[in-house]
Design an enzyme around this catalytic site. Structure first.
Site, mmCIF file in Angstrom:
data_model
loop_
_atom_site.group_PDB
_atom_site.id
_atom_site.type_symbol
_atom_site.label_atom_id
_atom_site.label_comp_id
_atom_site.label_asym_id
_atom_site.label_seq_id
_atom_site.Cartn_x
_atom_site.Cartn_y
_atom_site.Cartn_z
ATOM 1 N N SER A 52 0.820 -1.215 0.000
ATOM 2 C CA SER A 52 0.000 0.000 0.000
ATOM 3 C C SER A 52 0.852 1.263 0.000
ATOM 4 C CB SER A 52 -0.915 0.009 1.223
ATOM 5 O OG SER A 52 -1.723 -1.134 1.224
HETATM 6 N N1 SAM Z 1 -0.382 -5.354 4.050
HETATM 7 C C1 SAM Z 1 0.376 -5.649 2.865
HETATM 8 C C2 SAM Z 1 1.732 -5.024 2.855
HETATM 9 O O1 SAM Z 1 2.053 -4.283 3.800
HETATM 10 O O2 SAM Z 1 2.489 -5.295 1.933
HETATM 11 C C3 SAM Z 1 -0.376 -5.317 1.607
HETATM 12 C C4 SAM Z 1 -1.511 -6.227 1.392
HETATM 13 S S1 SAM Z 1 -2.026 -6.439 -0.276
HETATM 14 C C5 SAM Z 1 -2.739 -4.905 -0.621
HETATM 15 C C6 SAM Z 1 -3.406 -7.536 0.031
HETATM 16 C C7 SAM Z 1 -2.990 -8.938 0.420
HETATM 17 O O3 SAM Z 1 -4.134 -9.605 0.929
HETATM 18 C C8 SAM Z 1 -2.468 -9.768 -0.731
HETATM 19 O O4 SAM Z 1 -1.205 -10.256 -0.437
HETATM 20 C C9 SAM Z 1 -3.500 -10.896 -0.834
HETATM 21 O O5 SAM Z 1 -2.948 -12.124 -1.252
HETATM 22 C C10 SAM Z 1 -4.030 -10.964 0.583
HETATM 23 N N2 SAM Z 1 -5.333 -11.577 0.759
HETATM 24 C C11 SAM Z 1 -6.448 -11.439 -0.004
HETATM 25 N N3 SAM Z 1 -7.461 -12.148 0.529
HETATM 26 C C12 SAM Z 1 -6.990 -12.745 1.649
HETATM 27 C C13 SAM Z 1 -7.556 -13.612 2.631
HETATM 28 N N4 SAM Z 1 -8.824 -14.020 2.582
HETATM 29 N N5 SAM Z 1 -6.780 -14.026 3.652
HETATM 30 C C14 SAM Z 1 -5.472 -13.645 3.732
HETATM 31 N N6 SAM Z 1 -4.881 -12.833 2.826
HETATM 32 C C15 SAM Z 1 -5.630 -12.377 1.806
#
Ligand code: SAM
Length: 212
Positions: A52
């Site tokens: 993000s």
């Molecule tokens: N917080 C992260 C960082 O600091 O880099 C950025 C997160 S990224 C915008 C969103 C993440 O959520 C992705 O890696 C995706 O694979 C994960 N994701 C999506 N659905 C999910 C779920 N149900 N459970 C766990 N992770 C999930």
């Protein structure tokens, strides 16, 4: 980044500003993308996901209103950057990631950086983690179609859930605060754009089996 993108835009919590000044954000990106580390925008990471925008990381951390020693649940580990910021202000983080390669890379990265107090689990975090509840804060860093009931129910009294909710390509950042066992307040903090939360309470019914 801290002066121009965060402090000048109203992020005032010195713990967060300090943690983000300390962390080498470039280490959370692939070598070829490190030039994007301090841009004022989200950046790509592996598996089609994103890290993000720095301001959004700071703002979501601020909205969570957590203190050192608090236990925080993160859904969406991605690069591990948000989890590292939370650890940097002294909280104990459990972070769920559904993509194995990202979870493993984040574990290795945080280890190499000496970031303690982050436990990364592989699995669908869209329904939270009842085993660790009640949580002192829950932060969802992927976009949900609605607020998962399970996450509301796993908040401690007085704790907050920070979550982007809305359509697939545009959401509102919501803050849900649990005032009592049966009373939650909700405030909107403006538009955001996140990659989708997938899984049981996310955008797709099917998801990989839970594992830790
Ligand atoms: N917080 C992260 C960082 O600091 O880099 C950025 C997160 S990224 C915008 C969103 C993440 O959520 C992705 O890696 C995706 O694979 C994960 N994701 C999506 N659905 C999910 C779920 N149900 N459970 C766990 N992770 C999930």
């Amino acid at each position: 980044m801290v002066a121009v993108q965060l402090r000048a835009r109203g992020i005032a919590d010195e713990r967060i500003l300090g943690a983000m000044a300390e962390l080498p954000r470039e280490r959370f990106l692939d070598p070829g993308d490190r030039g994007l580390a301090y841009q004022d925008a989200a950046a790509p990471i592996a598996e089609g996901q994103t890290i993000s925008q720095p301001y959004i990381v700071a703002r979501m951390t601020e909205l969570l209103q957590v203190a050192a020693g608090d236990r925080v649940l993160e859904i969406g580990t991605g690069s591990g950057y948000q989890a590292a910021v939370l650890a940097g202000i002294g909280t104990k983080v459990r972070s769920f990631e559904r993509v194995a390669a990202l979870a493993e890379a984040a574990r290795v990265r945080l280890d190499a950086l000496g970031v303690r107090n982050v436990e990364i689990r592989l699995g669908d975090g869209s329904v939270g983690d009842p085993d660790g509840a009640p949580w002192d804060g829950i932060i969802v860093t992927a976009a949900a179609p609605s607020v998962p009931d399970a996450l509301r129910d796993q908040l401690a009294i007085g704790a907050r859930l920070v979550i982007p909710v809305g359509r697939r390509h545009l959401q509102t950042l919501l803050v849900i605060e649990r005032r009592s066992p049966s009373d939650w307040t909700e405030t909107s903090e403006g538009p955001v754009v996140f990659v989708p939360l997938l899984g049981e309470a996310g955008w797709e019914p099917s998801h990989p089996a839970r594992a830790s």
